[in-house]
Design a protein around this motif. Structure first.
Motif, mmCIF file in Angstrom:
data_model
loop_
_atom_site.group_PDB
_atom_site.id
_atom_site.type_symbol
_atom_site.label_atom_id
_atom_site.label_comp_id
_atom_site.label_asym_id
_atom_site.label_seq_id
_atom_site.Cartn_x
_atom_site.Cartn_y
_atom_site.Cartn_z
ATOM 1 N N THR A 142 0.850 -1.180 0.000
ATOM 2 C CA THR A 142 0.000 0.000 0.000
ATOM 3 C C THR A 142 0.886 1.230 0.000
ATOM 4 N N SER A 143 0.295 2.353 -0.383
ATOM 5 C CA SER A 143 1.084 3.573 -0.502
ATOM 6 C C SER A 143 1.235 4.258 0.838
ATOM 7 N N GLY A 144 2.390 4.815 1.053
ATOM 8 C CA GLY A 144 2.632 5.582 2.267
ATOM 9 C C GLY A 144 2.933 7.016 1.897
ATOM 10 N N SER A 145 3.232 7.817 2.923
ATOM 11 C CA SER A 145 3.447 9.226 2.620
ATOM 12 C C SER A 145 4.842 9.470 2.058
ATOM 13 N N ARG A 197 -7.251 11.884 5.411
ATOM 14 C CA ARG A 197 -5.843 11.665 5.752
ATOM 15 C C ARG A 197 -5.203 12.948 6.254
ATOM 16 N N ASP A 203 -1.782 12.865 6.355
ATOM 17 C CA ASP A 203 -0.420 12.765 5.830
ATOM 18 C C ASP A 203 -0.446 12.989 4.318
ATOM 19 N N ASP A 204 0.650 12.698 3.645
ATOM 20 C CA ASP A 204 0.709 12.954 2.209
ATOM 21 C C ASP A 204 0.188 11.779 1.403
ATOM 22 N N VAL A 205 -0.943 11.275 1.811
ATOM 23 C CA VAL A 205 -1.597 10.222 1.051
ATOM 24 C C VAL A 205 -2.912 10.797 0.542
ATOM 25 N N ASN A 250 -6.598 10.037 -1.402
ATOM 26 C CA ASN A 250 -7.534 8.938 -1.606
ATOM 27 C C ASN A 250 -8.402 9.257 -2.832
ATOM 28 N N ARG A 296 -5.650 4.405 -2.604
ATOM 29 C CA ARG A 296 -4.690 5.148 -1.793
ATOM 30 C C ARG A 296 -3.472 5.444 -2.623
ATOM 31 N N GLY A 348 0.210 7.549 -2.740
ATOM 32 C CA GLY A 348 1.211 8.347 -2.047
ATOM 33 C C GLY A 348 1.665 9.463 -2.986
ATOM 34 N N THR A 349 1.581 10.710 -2.519
ATOM 35 C CA THR A 349 1.957 11.807 -3.403
ATOM 36 C C THR A 349 3.441 11.703 -3.778
#
Ligand code: WTA
Length: 629
Positions: free
Chosen positions: A242-245, A495, A497-499, A501, A506, A508-509
């Protein structure tokens, strides 16, 4: 309420009872829960062994062998087939034997790059049966994204399909696989399920005899029984990226005992699942919702689960209603984005179908606005079904907050209250102190371990600790903000954070930024989310160019294509703003807060801009009014 209180005050006993009643253990567990968030060493049901495939399939055979386990509906209306538990068992065993014959062993990671289908369900359960860890990569990801995930997981075996079909379009999955692994030594074998009967000749193109295995040829030769392996409760069941920040996607690891219990318990309670129910979760199995609520949850409970490969608007916008009517679906589970999209078409189409089989309507993936909630309740549920807004994450394995039908009074737009065993709290972002009382807002955290929580990030426990546990010691940080209203009900605000949706995906930018910045013409990129009436959020990308790069519409189209190629079509930027500079602090940090406000079309609400190194950068961006459509 009483049982919820007991699940907190007497949690070991509560979970022990749940684990014994909902799962079959090959060997009983010795301890219920050990470890804590601060040390990152949480473990559940240690000493116990069990097998996920046995729990999902074998144990139902004595009394449900001829009951339908899976109803598959393909891309074309009415196209598909069903499998009984008996047939599912034979198929899972055949795939398990095929994996063994290709050298897969307990503890190996097997990547599954397949569309939602019984083949994917069987592949997941086959891995579980022999103790291999599955890593499903959503079939909308590009070759590059697939390659990254394969490499990161250390997976030597890949299963795929020749093609996928969605919305009338053909996805050339095997070709994408060839592009991802061709010329690398990442995988030893690629097993290919052939779904397109006319495409036998496809085998010639890009087919590598030493690597590729035709599953349609291999499976009939396999024995329809395969012994299952008893796994320790804490052995991994799957990895899901999954994507994180920041940086690379995170491979979250879910374990066998705890995850299965969370899946079974929440499917039963949130959806009021009963014998004979037909459970219709229309998520893609490539994401966590599909893992838990298309496959593991319903099958653990011996229900009939619907696998839907198509989209809500193909071949027409009555597709969901047709699906519910034809299969007599009792629980229907979709996303706010889908509901908002269908709302636009009014209710005429809905009236053509019988929806009286429905009892519970679920929503997941993003905050559901009260208008969409009410529309769903009235027009799909005919004001007699419970709408369950379920808040949870890839990391949590299963529902964390959701109402229980018939028990929890509902409020449109709120995910209501925590499920059994989950203790949420709100923190002040600055002090890290818990905010007590009601009618308050803060960072949403969880105070105590729950069985379905991801135990680590594959290959990087340090990052796991940093992302989830180190910023607020003693808590699990969800990355979401929430409000607790005057009745103690929770409302997710999104969110923190830098995620971003986008339509429940999801993103991550940082991933989008690095894709854009890897283009020769681009110097720097900053990506933020902005509200979109239908998708929830859209992606707005600010890009500075290298000298000599033209800022033409063609170039912008090229950048969008680059992101599609690097990540996947679902991450395509909505808006690309070419700017000579990005707003930065004097120490060179990009001020995303300002970029976010601009993307939202609120130039008058930029807040404190005194730390900007060069205020004229923002003034110029404001002057272009790029957000005015
Ligand atoms: C968001 C999907 C509001 C949230 C199961 C979370 C929600 C992220 C809801 C996880 C909901 C999910 N209301 N927001 N009912 N459900 N979210 O990992 O921001 O794909 O952190 O898991 O989706 O997304 P993921």
């Amino acid at each position: 309420m009483q049982l919820y209180n007991r699940s907190i005050t007497d949690s070991d006993r509560f979970w022990s009872e749940q684990a014994k009643s909902l799962l079959h253990w090959s060997r009983p567990f010795e301890r219920v829960c050990q470890g804590n968030f601060a040390d990152g060493d949480v473990a559940w049901f240690t000493g116990g062994t069990l097998n996920a495939a046995y729990n999902c399939v074998d144990r139902h055979l004595p009394h449900r062998a001829h009951q339908t386990a899976l109803i598959y509906e393909g891309d074309e209306l009415g196209e598909g087939y069903s499998l009984t538990y008996h047939q599912l068992h034979a198929r899972v065993c055949r795939v398990a034997n095929a994996l063994l014959s290709m050298g897969v062993r307990r503890g190996d990671v097997v990547t599954l790059y397949m569309p939602t289908s019984p083949d994917l369900a069987c592949a997941m359960l086959a891995c579980a049966r022999i103790g291999a860890t599955h890593s499903v990569v959503f079939a909308g990801f590009s070759a590059g994204a697939l390659r990254d995930r394969l490499a990161a997981s250390g997976s030597r075996m890949l299963l795929t399909c020749d093609v996928g079909k969605r919305g009338g379009k053909t996805l050339e999955l095997k070709k994408i696989v060839d592009e991802a692994v061709g010329g690398t030594d990442l995988v030893h074998h690629v097993g290919v399920f052939r779904r397109d009967p006319d495409a036998a000749q496809q085998r010639s193109e890009g087919w590598e005899e030493s690597r590729d295995v035709d599953m349609n040829e291999l499976l009939p030769r396999m024995r329809p029984y395969c012994a299952y392996v008893s796994m320790e409760a804490e052995d991994p069941l799957f990895i899901l990226y999954t994507s994180g920040s920041t940086g690379k996607p995170k491979g979250l690891v879910h374990t066998t005992g705890g995850y299965l219990l969370q899946a079974a318990m929440t499917t039963k309670n949130t959806f009021d699942l009963k014998d004979g129910d037909v459970f219709g979760c229309v998520a893609d199995v490539g994401w966590i919702t599909g893992h838990t609520y298309c496959i593991y949850g319903p099958l653990l409970l011996g229900a009939t689960s619907v696998l839907f490969e198509s989209t809500p608007r193909y071949p027409h916008h009555g597709r969901y209603w047709d699906l519910i009517d034809r299969h007599r679906i009792t629980q229907f589970y979709t996303s706010p984005t889908a509901i908002r999209t269908l709302m636009k078409f009014g209710t005429d189409k809905i009236k053509e179908y019988k929806l009286d089989s429905l009892r519970v309507l679920g929503s997941v993936g993003e905050p559901i606005n009260p208008e969409a909630w009410t529309w769903y309740f009235k027009n799909v549920g005919h004001s007699r079904c419970t709408v369950v807004d379920t808040w949870w994450q890839t990391e949590t394995g299963g529902h964390m907050m959701a109402p229980m039908p018939g028990m929890t009074p509902l409020k449109p737009g709120s995910c209501t209250l925590p499920v059994y065993g989950v203790q949420p709290a709100l923190l002040d972002p600055l002090t890290g102190e818990e905010i007590e009382g009601d009618d308050v807002e803060g960072l949403l955290v969880v105070k105590r371990p729950w069985p379905g929580m991801a135990r680590t990030i594959h290959g990087d426990h340090h990052r796991y600790m940093d992302v989830y546990f180190n910023s607020y010691r003693g808590y699990y940080a969800t990355g979401d903000g929430a409000r607790r209203d005057e009745n103690g009900y929770y409302w997710i605000t999104g969110r923190v954070d830098d995620v971003v949706n986008v339509a429940g995906h999801r993103i991550g930018t940082a991933e989008v930024e690095s894709s854009l910045a890897s283009h020769d013409g681009v110097s720097e990129a900053a990506v933020v989310g902005f509200p979109d009436p239908s998708k929830g959020q859209g992606l707005c990308c600010y890009v500075t160019l290298n000298m000599g790069t033209p800022s033409t519409p063609e170039f912008i189209a090229e950048l969008k294509a680059q992101v599609r190629r690097d990540i996947g079509p679902f991450a395509t930027p909505d808006v690309i703003v070419i700017t000579p500079d990005l707003p930065k602090t004097r120490s060179g940090k990009i001020m995303r807060r300002i970029l976010r406000k601009l993307a939202e079309g609120e130039p008058s609400a930029l807040g404190d801009t005194s730390t900007l190194a060069d205020p004229s950068v923002v003034e110029r961006l404001v002057a272009t009014q790029f957000w005015v459509k």
